[in-house]
Design a protein around this motif. Structure first.
Motif, PDB file in Angstrom:
ATOM      1  N   ARG A  56      32.429  12.263  33.035  1.00  0.00           N
ATOM      2  CA  ARG A  56      32.445  11.385  34.210  1.00  0.00           C
ATOM      3  C   ARG A  56      32.670   9.931  33.805  1.00  0.00           C
ATOM      4  O   ARG A  56      33.504   9.238  34.396  1.00  0.00           O
ATOM      5  CB  ARG A  56      31.139  11.542  34.980  1.00  0.00           C
ATOM      6  CG  ARG A  56      31.149  10.886  36.320  1.00  0.00           C
ATOM      7  CD  ARG A  56      29.905  11.319  37.114  1.00  0.00           C
ATOM      8  NE  ARG A  56      29.935  10.769  38.437  1.00  0.00           N
ATOM      9  CZ  ARG A  56      30.472  11.369  39.481  1.00  0.00           C
ATOM     10  NH1 ARG A  56      31.042  12.537  39.348  1.00  0.00           N
ATOM     11  NH2 ARG A  56      30.451  10.811  40.666  1.00  0.00           N
ATOM     12  N   SER A  57      31.946   9.463  32.803  1.00  0.00           N
ATOM     13  CA  SER A  57      32.034   8.043  32.427  1.00  0.00           C
ATOM     14  C   SER A  57      33.352   7.694  31.730  1.00  0.00           C
ATOM     15  O   SER A  57      33.826   6.577  31.839  1.00  0.00           O
ATOM     16  CB  SER A  57      30.848   7.639  31.549  1.00  0.00           C
ATOM     17  OG  SER A  57      30.869   8.348  30.329  1.00  0.00           O
ATOM     18  N   ARG A  58      33.954   8.652  31.041  1.00  0.00           N
ATOM     19  CA  ARG A  58      35.225   8.398  30.334  1.00  0.00           C
ATOM     20  C   ARG A  58      36.432   8.916  31.106  1.00  0.00           C
ATOM     21  O   ARG A  58      37.555   8.786  30.649  1.00  0.00           O
ATOM     22  CB  ARG A  58      35.184   9.047  28.950  1.00  0.00           C
ATOM     23  CG  ARG A  58      34.097   8.440  28.075  1.00  0.00           C
ATOM     24  CD  ARG A  58      33.966   9.150  26.762  1.00  0.00           C
ATOM     25  NE  ARG A  58      32.808   8.655  26.041  1.00  0.00           N
ATOM     26  CZ  ARG A  58      32.360   9.153  24.919  1.00  0.00           C
ATOM     27  NH1 ARG A  58      32.980  10.189  24.371  1.00  0.00           N
ATOM     28  NH2 ARG A  58      31.311   8.653  24.334  1.00  0.00           N
ATOM     29  N   PRO A 124      36.205  15.558  35.696  1.00  0.00           N
ATOM     30  CA  PRO A 124      35.223  14.469  35.664  1.00  0.00           C
ATOM     31  C   PRO A 124      34.349  14.374  36.913  1.00  0.00           C
ATOM     32  O   PRO A 124      33.283  13.770  36.876  1.00  0.00           O
ATOM     33  CB  PRO A 124      36.087  13.209  35.531  1.00  0.00           C
ATOM     34  CG  PRO A 124      37.343  13.672  34.925  1.00  0.00           C
ATOM     35  CD  PRO A 124      37.564  15.055  35.451  1.00  0.00           C
ATOM     36  N   ALA A 125      34.792  14.974  38.016  1.00  0.00           N
ATOM     37  CA  ALA A 125      33.966  15.000  39.226  1.00  0.00           C
ATOM     38  C   ALA A 125      32.935  16.128  39.152  1.00  0.00           C
ATOM     39  O   ALA A 125      32.265  16.416  40.136  1.00  0.00           O
ATOM     40  CB  ALA A 125      34.848  15.170  40.455  1.00  0.00           C
ATOM     41  N   MET A 126      32.842  16.771  37.990  1.00  0.00           N
ATOM     42  CA  MET A 126      31.894  17.850  37.701  1.00  0.00           C
ATOM     43  C   MET A 126      32.197  19.115  38.492  1.00  0.00           C
ATOM     44  O   MET A 126      31.300  19.866  38.846  1.00  0.00           O
ATOM     45  CB  MET A 126      30.451  17.385  37.901  1.00  0.00           C
ATOM     46  CG  MET A 126      30.055  16.308  36.922  1.00  0.00           C
ATOM     47  SD  MET A 126      28.310  15.970  36.906  1.00  0.00           S
ATOM     48  CE  MET A 126      28.229  14.577  38.009  1.00  0.00           C
ATOM     49  N   LEU A 161      46.072  18.135  36.440  1.00  0.00           N
ATOM     50  CA  LEU A 161      45.257  18.206  37.643  1.00  0.00           C
ATOM     51  C   LEU A 161      44.397  16.954  37.765  1.00  0.00           C
ATOM     52  O   LEU A 161      44.246  16.411  38.847  1.00  0.00           O
ATOM     53  CB  LEU A 161      44.374  19.454  37.619  1.00  0.00           C
ATOM     54  CG  LEU A 161      45.074  20.780  37.896  1.00  0.00           C
ATOM     55  CD1 LEU A 161      44.113  21.937  37.652  1.00  0.00           C
ATOM     56  CD2 LEU A 161      45.601  20.824  39.314  1.00  0.00           C
ATOM     57  N   LEU A 162      43.881  16.514  36.646  1.00  0.00           N
ATOM     58  CA  LEU A 162      43.059  15.306  36.645  1.00  0.00           C
ATOM     59  C   LEU A 162      43.874  14.123  37.150  1.00  0.00           C
ATOM     60  O   LEU A 162      43.437  13.378  38.013  1.00  0.00           O
ATOM     61  CB  LEU A 162      42.556  15.033  35.220  1.00  0.00           C
ATOM     62  CG  LEU A 162      41.836  13.698  35.012  1.00  0.00           C
ATOM     63  CD1 LEU A 162      40.524  13.699  35.779  1.00  0.00           C
ATOM     64  CD2 LEU A 162      41.597  13.453  33.555  1.00  0.00           C
ATOM     65  N   LYS A 163      45.085  13.954  36.657  1.00  0.00           N
ATOM     66  CA  LYS A 163      45.917  12.812  37.053  1.00  0.00           C
ATOM     67  C   LYS A 163      46.362  12.926  38.502  1.00  0.00           C
ATOM     68  O   LYS A 163      46.428  11.938  39.209  1.00  0.00           O
ATOM     69  CB  LYS A 163      47.110  12.694  36.119  1.00  0.00           C
ATOM     70  CG  LYS A 163      46.697  12.235  34.742  1.00  0.00           C
ATOM     71  CD  LYS A 163      47.848  12.141  33.797  1.00  0.00           C
ATOM     72  CE  LYS A 163      47.314  11.683  32.437  1.00  0.00           C
ATOM     73  NZ  LYS A 163      48.084  12.153  31.344  1.00  0.00           N
ATOM     74  N   SER A 164      46.689  14.138  38.959  1.00  0.00           N
ATOM     75  CA  SER A 164      47.196  14.289  40.321  1.00  0.00           C
ATOM     76  C   SER A 164      46.070  14.205  41.360  1.00  0.00           C
ATOM     77  O   SER A 164      46.318  13.932  42.517  1.00  0.00           O
ATOM     78  CB  SER A 164      47.955  15.612  40.464  1.00  0.00           C
ATOM     79  OG  SER A 164      47.071  16.692  40.320  1.00  0.00           O
ATOM     80  N   GLU A 165      44.843  14.429  40.948  1.00  0.00           N
ATOM     81  CA  GLU A 165      43.728  14.390  41.890  1.00  0.00           C
ATOM     82  C   GLU A 165      43.191  12.986  42.089  1.00  0.00           C
ATOM     83  O   GLU A 165      42.492  12.716  43.043  1.00  0.00           O
ATOM     84  CB  GLU A 165      42.598  15.292  41.400  1.00  0.00           C
ATOM     85  CG  GLU A 165      42.959  16.761  41.459  1.00  0.00           C
ATOM     86  CD  GLU A 165      41.938  17.624  40.768  1.00  0.00           C
ATOM     87  OE1 GLU A 165      41.033  17.089  40.106  1.00  0.00           O
ATOM     88  OE2 GLU A 165      42.056  18.848  40.862  1.00  0.00           O
ATOM     89  N   LEU A 166      43.502  12.084  41.169  1.00  0.00           N
ATOM     90  CA  LEU A 166      42.949  10.729  41.263  1.00  0.00           C
ATOM     91  C   LEU A 166      43.773   9.829  42.128  1.00  0.00           C
ATOM     92  O   LEU A 166      44.861  10.012  42.447  1.00  0.00           O
ATOM     93  CB  LEU A 166      42.820  10.128  39.865  1.00  0.00           C
ATOM     94  CG  LEU A 166      41.867  10.870  38.948  1.00  0.00           C
ATOM     95  CD1 LEU A 166      41.860  10.228  37.565  1.00  0.00           C
ATOM     96  CD2 LEU A 166      40.469  10.873  39.503  1.00  0.00           C
TER      97      LEU A 166
END
Length: 166
Positions: A56-58, A124-126, A161-166
């Protein structure tokens, strides 16, 4: 003659070390016992809670690797994964990593049962990425040494997925 022989030996030693294992940008790190042989140059989280905090923090996805020390399937996957420089580099630069030899209290980490080896991705959103699976229908998160290309592809998917979700 002896000086020439020593010079050749020195050159060979230097050359062989240049083609060795992946070394992080920050330089060679001291091996950690937390790696358990899965990548001594990586920084491993000690607990699931710590790994979630780091993710989450990184703002990096978490890769949770379940295994057992005396499991031949875990041992085979460990050998391939720890020797693959591409995977080691991606884990070092783009992921938070945790390897566990025990089950956690979070039932989301065993959506289709408790077996080893098993690799689960958490964003990162757990949120456990239950949609990033291996090739087996009866052990959806299992990987074998022959599945290393699929694992790399799934790692890329976790990053995208991380990049497209942010």
């Amino acid at each position: 003659m002896i000086k020439a022989g020593l010079s050749v030996l020195l050159v060979l030693v230097v050359m062989s070390s240049a083609f060795g294992k992946y070394i992080p940008k920050s330089g060679k790190r001291i091996p950690q016992t937390l790696s358990r042989g899965w990548g001594d140059q990586l920084i491993w989280a000690q607990t699931y809670e710590e790994a979630l905090y780091w993710a989450r923090s990184r703002n990096k996805p978490l890769m949770v690797l379940f295994h057992l020390e005396n499991c031949p399937h875990s041992h085979d996957l460990k050998k391939v994964l720890s020797e693959d420089n591409g995977i080691q580099k991606m884990l070092d630069e783009d992921f938070i990593v945790l390897n566990l030899m025990y089950e956690t209290t979070d039932k989301h980490l065993s959506p289709d049962g408790q077996y080893v080896p098993r690799i689960i991705f958490v964003d990162p959103a757990m949120t456990v990425r239950a949609d990033i699976v291996g090739r087996y229908s009866n052990r959806m998160y299992a990987y074998e040494p022959a599945d290393i290309k699929l694992l790399k592809s799934n790692m890329e998917k976790a990053k995208k997925l991380l990049k497209s979700e942010l």
